[in-house]
Design an enzyme around this catalytic site. Structure first.
Site, PDB file in Angstrom:
ATOM      1  N   ILE A 108       7.796  28.212  57.837  1.00  0.00           N
ATOM      2  CA  ILE A 108       7.631  29.456  58.966  1.00  0.00           C
ATOM      3  C   ILE A 108       8.928  30.042  58.992  1.00  0.00           C
ATOM      4  CG2 ILE A 108       7.079  29.836  61.167  1.00  0.00           C
ATOM      5  CD1 ILE A 108       5.517  27.374  61.537  1.00  0.00           C
ATOM      6  N   HIS A 109       8.712  31.128  57.983  1.00  0.00           N
ATOM      7  CA  HIS A 109       9.843  31.996  58.233  1.00  0.00           C
ATOM      8  C   HIS A 109       9.804  33.345  58.944  1.00  0.00           C
ATOM      9  CE1 HIS A 109       7.858  34.501  55.105  1.00  0.00           C
ATOM     10  NE2 HIS A 109       7.465  33.395  54.605  1.00  0.00           N
ATOM     11  N   ALA A 110      10.484  34.454  58.998  1.00  0.00           N
ATOM     12  CA  ALA A 110      10.530  35.145  59.857  1.00  0.00           C
ATOM     13  C   ALA A 110       9.322  36.154  60.375  1.00  0.00           C
ATOM     14  CB  ALA A 110      11.652  36.386  59.586  1.00  0.00           C
TER      15      ALA A 110
END
Length: 85
Positions: A14-16
């Site tokens: 779960i990145h930006a």
């Protein structure tokens, strides 16, 4: 309260970008929506909380919803996870 578990398949976790989309999706509902990993949990409507979990590929997360539209919230969050993470 409704809850689901999901294993992250996205190579970057779960990145930006997906975190922002997840927060946007959670904010569509009146219910309190929480996301967590292990012992940590955060308000799914707050980007810093979601990013602070440090979710990586193959991590199992849980999402819970509590409130008047919890059924719809969990269904939408599950669909979002399958399509994006």
């Amino acid at each position: 309260m409704k809850e689901l578990k999901y294993v992250i398949t996205d190579l970057e976790g779960i990145h930006a970008r997906p975190a922002g989309l997840l927060v946007k999706k959670a904010n569509e509902f009146q219910s309190k929506v929480m996301i967590g990993k292990g012992e940590k949990k955060a308000d799914a409507k707050r980007i810093f909380g979601v990013m602070g979990l440090g979710v990586k590929k193959d991590d199992e997360i849980f999402v819970s919803a509590e409130g008047e539209d919890e059924e719809a919230a969990i269904a939408a969050m599950e669909q979002f996870l399958k399509e994006n993470l």
